[in-house]
Design a protein around this motif. Structure first.
Motif, PDB file in Angstrom:
ATOM      1  N   GLU A 187      45.945  69.561  51.615  1.00  0.00           N
ATOM      2  CA  GLU A 187      46.926  69.132  52.608  1.00  0.00           C
ATOM      3  C   GLU A 187      47.699  67.959  52.033  1.00  0.00           C
ATOM      4  OE1 GLU A 187      47.260  67.583  57.257  1.00  0.00           O
ATOM      5  OE2 GLU A 187      45.300  67.915  56.324  1.00  0.00           O
ATOM      6  N   SER A 245      41.064  74.132  49.102  1.00  0.00           N
ATOM      7  CA  SER A 245      42.055  73.882  50.145  1.00  0.00           C
ATOM      8  C   SER A 245      42.743  72.549  49.889  1.00  0.00           C
ATOM      9  CB  SER A 245      41.399  73.883  51.533  1.00  0.00           C
ATOM     10  OG  SER A 245      40.784  75.129  51.800  1.00  0.00           O
ATOM     11  N   SER A 257      49.904  72.436  54.428  1.00  0.00           N
ATOM     12  CA  SER A 257      48.482  72.676  54.219  1.00  0.00           C
ATOM     13  C   SER A 257      48.323  74.116  53.739  1.00  0.00           C
ATOM     14  CB  SER A 257      47.680  72.433  55.498  1.00  0.00           C
ATOM     15  OG  SER A 257      48.116  73.300  56.528  1.00  0.00           O
TER      16      SER A 257
END
Length: 252
Positions: A223, A221, A201
């Motif tokens: 993951e 972001s 992540s």
């Protein structure tokens, strides 16, 4: 090695293991038709994938002892304590083998790391040892020989060794990042040495310059969810900017 083709996402094949071939970890590679070389396939289609599985070879006769064991964790760092739970050792008549003797040997690239023996009076029976590896050692196996009176059987497992070296590949959703448009990035994370997929992540960081000073900020972001692959959130691509991947955490 054996090559097969499949259509409609369905694959069926048989593979006869020659008597001279040992058991161990085998790799299934899946990619576009016509590409057999690993590096060529990676260059043309980064989405190709591999799957590894373990094949245990044995004689045609049934084993006199059935050994059920598993690692307590999915992976271990060099220097970490490895714990294997021997959940049961069954004789051919179904009885539990009490007071069996276990001889555990650990090999790293054919170098003997340790050899120890112990008794299993009850189950689960823990087998614990420290993973003392030298630099560059990757192929690590543990062999457990079980002696129940005059009956001897053995089992062998590859120890999943974790490396901190990551290999991160980034692919823009449209092929290129176009300034002024919303875009996403596909992320693929693997172990640099073993090429096994990793769960990571992190953030996408924009590196820009204002009056000669560096101005950095997080713009997206991500993951990795499956087979080390993931996708970032949408972000606005800005002109005269560079982007970097910042890893916050990783796992196997």
């Amino acid at each position: 090695q054996k090559s097969v083709y499949f259509e409609n996402c369905v694959l069926s094949m048989t593979y006869e293991i020659p008597p001279s071939k040992p058991g161990g970890v085998y790799t299934l590679r899946v990619g576009p038709r016509g590409y057999d070389q690993l590096e060529t396939l990676k260059h043309v289609n980064p989405a190709w994938t591999t799957r590894q599985f373990e094949i245990r070879t044995t004689t045609k006769t049934n084993p006199k002892l059935r050994i059920d064991s598993e690692f307590e964790k999915k992976g271990y760092y060099p220097g970490e304590t490895v714990s294997i739970s021997v959940r049961s050792i069954l004789r051919s008549n179904g009885e539990q083998a009490s007071n069996a003797t276990l001889v555990t040997t650990v090999l790293a690239d054919n170098r003997q790391v340790l050899s120890k023996s112990q008794y299993c009076e009850s189950y689960p029976c823990p087998v614990v040892f420290k993973l003392d590896l030298q630099e560059g050692e990757e192929n690590v196996r543990v062999n457990i020989v079980v002696m129940d009176g005059a009956v001897v059987e053995s089992t062998s497992k590859a120890i999943p060794v974790i490396s901190d070296e990551l290999e991160i590949e980034v692919f823009p959703e449209s092929g290129v990042l176009v300034p002024g448009l919303q875009s996403r990035l596909y992320i693929q994370a693997r172990n640099k040495k073993t090429k096994k997929p990793l769960g990571v992540s992190g953030d996408i960081v924009r590196i820009g310059y204002v009056d000669g000073d560096v101005n950095s900020r997080v713009v997206a972001s991500f993951e990795t969810i499956h087979e080390g692959r993931g996708i970032t959130s949408f972000f606005l691509v800005e002109a005269s900017s560079n982007y970097s991947v910042q890893i916050e955490s990783h796992r196997i």
